[in-house]
Design a protein around this motif. Structure first.
Motif, PDB file in Angstrom:
ATOM      1  N   LEU A 186       2.947  -3.714  -0.959  1.00 10.62           N
ATOM      2  CA  LEU A 186       1.486  -4.848  -0.095  1.00 10.62           C
ATOM      3  C   LEU A 186      -0.013  -4.119   0.062  1.00 10.62           C
ATOM      4  CD1 LEU A 186       4.513  -6.350   2.006  1.00 10.62           C
ATOM      5  CD2 LEU A 186       3.125  -7.396  -0.756  1.00 10.62           C
ATOM      6  N   TYR A 190      -3.126  -4.588  -0.855  1.00  8.20           N
ATOM      7  CA  TYR A 190      -4.374  -5.265  -0.405  1.00  8.20           C
ATOM      8  C   TYR A 190      -5.418  -3.917  -1.217  1.00  8.20           C
ATOM      9  CZ  TYR A 190      -7.464  -5.611   3.676  1.00  8.20           C
ATOM     10  OH  TYR A 190      -8.439  -6.030   4.549  1.00  8.20           O
ATOM     11  N   LEU A 200      -0.464 -12.310  -0.089  1.00  7.35           N
ATOM     12  CA  LEU A 200       0.384 -10.962   0.033  1.00  7.35           C
ATOM     13  C   LEU A 200       1.504 -11.683   0.832  1.00  7.35           C
ATOM     14  CD1 LEU A 200      -1.960  -8.573   1.465  1.00  7.35           C
ATOM     15  CD2 LEU A 200      -0.670  -8.910  -0.397  1.00  7.35           C
ATOM     16  N   SER A 204       5.226 -11.208  -0.884  1.00  3.55           N
ATOM     17  CA  SER A 204       6.330 -10.203   0.086  1.00  3.55           C
ATOM     18  C   SER A 204       8.147 -11.044   0.036  1.00  3.55           C
ATOM     19  CB  SER A 204       6.481  -9.410   1.190  1.00  3.55           C
ATOM     20  OG  SER A 204       7.364  -9.687   2.683  1.00  3.55           O
TER      21      SER A 204
END
Length: 602
Positions: A186, A190, A200, A204
């Motif tokens: 993650l 970004y 995001l 997840s």
């Protein structure tokens, strides 16, 4: 992306958005972009549905038993509303677990999401991919648009022959797809440009989707999921750039007029020369001497452990001197042989691949003996064409396939002598002559010549042009130009020929007609690759038409569908995609008249 994907992106008016995202990512200004809004836009949802629908995997069901045929859109607005509501409080459905056998006897676990979750993942992939593609290293070739094994093999040959880096560091990541660290992934998303918090958060949740009979996974990306290939490249992209920045893209304050001048200057320093070639989680690092190779090996091992939380397999990871031993990569083996006063790279089919091919060919011959149907003969020929097309880049492909052929010949002769003839084809079809000539002995079963295993032509592995891209107008133009191969190359690929009710006459006349038309669509005039070819009966068989050469014509598969369509809504949809001019529409209507169907008007 294929040309099909590009056409769909244009039809749903998403191509300009993808191009814009790609450009923003190149300029490193993706902060503040409302990616969630783009992902949940009506056009992106419908494009995702279309892409999943046309994928062969859409016929594979998840744990709920639903395939794409059960997931048809009856009300477009209702479907869009359901997808958006599912994302509002998204809870991924259980992933179906399937284990498929690997070449080494072990099994590879696949995770198959439900159809709803596949559509959602496709929505995310479409928007995330242009952002990621702008940041990916140019010499990673797996799971990326327009790149292939051929390009990876070509790059390896170039490094060995031109750069003279003939020591290889092989690193095997232990259980890569099962051990990807979610938190690290993650953060990498970004960093690469996916900065929308809602996106995001949803990614997840997708990573933590419960697996049937296993439970929630705390790490890893399930193989089989739509997003997994893209995410795996995101994970290893930092490794690509870390290695490249040690030498290939090393930044210097001094300005050089060419890369060759810069490399000459770098060689006077203490920097270690190294190049990485990666295909998914399989990669090689080339360097010039054993001392550098040892240091690189331990440095990469440390980077994977400390930065990516990944371990290597000590048994499979090693350093190879290509002047003494072969190094295996993607089913090939690479070695350097002395030629006069120089060392030249040589590529052959790996021993593991040879054993696997022999086993597969023998199994198919036994099946052919048991069920000598036209369908099985065509499936066998399709398999042989496929392995020829994959391995033809090996420099000693003729020797390799000759060895495979003579190894399989006793089984072939003993099994097929009672159902076929082993001889030089007496009156072979013209398409067969063009591909395989007249002077090679082979079996003839049910009037069809089996493709000679040893009759394969070497093909130069082509370099990948980094300017080819799905997300720039110039890159798309280069892609279309690149697709225009010769008719003979595409004849090799026409391997899924009319399995089922089609006759031998049809199969042969289809290839002959394709060759006669120089591979061009009879309506659009555009060159057709093998996966775009459809063969249309001018007078349909239900009206008494035959499989004769004169009654067949080659068209693009979408044009073929349009010839037979009756529903106005579907006709309008395909007309919007194909964008036929008056002359092309006139040709189409001529064919529709022969099918007793009404004309289509612009």
């Amino acid at each position: 992306m294929s040309t099909k994907s590009l056409r769909y992106s244009e039809y749903y008016n998403m191509q300009s958005t993808f191009d814009w995202l790609y450009q923003r990512s190149q300029n490193k200004c993706t902060k503040g972009l409302n990616l969630y809004e783009i992902i949940t836009s009506e056009n992106n949802i419908l494009l995702a549905y279309r892409m999943i629908k046309t994928n062969t995997g859409s016929r594979t069901a998840g744990v709920d038993g639903i395939t794409i045929s059960d997931f048809k859109i009856k009300d477009t607005q209702k479907f869009i509303k359901e997808i958006r509501e599912a994302l509002t409080n998204f809870q991924p459905q259980v992933v179906r677990r399937v284990e498929i056998p690997k070449a080494n006897g072990k099994k590879r676990p696949l995770g198959i999401p439900t159809m709803r979750d596949r559509i959602i993942q496709q929505m995310f992939k479409q928007v995330m991919e242009p952002i990621c593609e702008a940041q990916f290293f140019k010499h990673s070739y797996g799971f990326r648009p327009n790149r292939s094994v051929e390009h990876a093999i070509s790059r390896c040959s170039h490094i060995v022959n031109v750069s003279k880096n003939q020591y290889v560091v092989d690193i095997d990541i232990e259980g890569f797809f099962d051990n990807v660290n979610h938190a690290k992934l993650l953060k990498q998303l970004y960093t690469i440009g996916i900065k929308d918090a809602r996106v995001l958060s949803l990614v997840s949740k997708m990573l933590k989707a419960p697996v049937d009979k296993v439970g929630v996974q705390s790490k890893g990306t399930p193989q089989g999921a739509i997003l997994s290939p893209l995410l795996s490249n995101v994970v290893l992209n930092s490794l690509d750039w870390w290695i490249a920045n040690q030498w290939e893209t090393f930044k210097s304050d001094h300005r050089y007029f060419s890369n060759s001048g810069r490399y000459r200057a770098l060689k006077t320093t203490n920097l270690k020369e190294m190049y990485i070639v990666r295909y998914a989680d399989d990669f090689k690092i080339f360097t010039r001497n054993p001392k550098s190779a040892i240091k690189i090996f331990h440095a990469v091992k440390g980077y994977l452990k400390n930065q990516l939380k990944l371990d290597i397999s000590p048994e499979k990871s090693k350093i190879t001197n290509l002047r003494k031993r072969y190094s295996e990569f993607l089913g090939f083996e690479l070695k350097v042989n002395k030629c006069r006063n120089d060392y030249v790279g040589s590529i052959k089919i790996s021993e593991k691949a040879k054993c696997r091919l022999k086993k597969e060919i023998r199994a198919r011959i036994i099946r052919l003996k048991k069920y000598p149907t036209v369908e099985n003969i065509i499936v066998y020929n399709s398999f042989v064409r496929g392995i020829h097309n994959y391995y033809c880049k090996a420099t000693r492909v003729n020797l390799d396939f000759s060895a495979i052929y003579f190894s399989c010949l006793p089984v072939m002769f003993n099994r097929l002598k009672s159902i076929g003839k082993y001889e030089i084809p007496r009156s072979p079809p013209q398409s067969y002559v063009k591909l395989y000539g007249r002077n090679h002995r082979t079996f003839q079963v049910q009037g069809i010549n089996l493709i000679p295993i040893s009759k394969v032509r070497w093909k130069l592995a082509l370099f990948f042009n980094p300017n080819v891209s799905d997300y720039t107008s110039e890159g798309r133009a280069l892609q279309i130009k690149k697709l225009e191969h010769t008719v003979i190359e595409e004849l090799y690929k026409l391997c899924k020929n009319d399995i089922g009710n089609k006759t031998v006459e049809f199969s042969d006349n289809k290839l002959s007609r394709y060759s006669m038309q120089d591979g061009k669509c009879a309506v659009t005039g555009r060159f057709l690759t093998a996966n775009e070819v459809h063969c249309h009966h001018k007078i349909p068989r239900y009206l008494g038409g035959k499989d004769t050469f004169s009654n067949l014509i080659i068209v693009h598969k979408w044009v073929h569908r349009l010839i037979h369509m009756k529903k106005i809504e579907t006709i309008n949809e395909y007309m919007a995609i194909l964008k036929l001019n008056k002359k092309q529409l006139s040709k189409l209507n001529t064919m529709r008249k022969l099918c007793n169907l009404t004309e289509i008007y612009q």
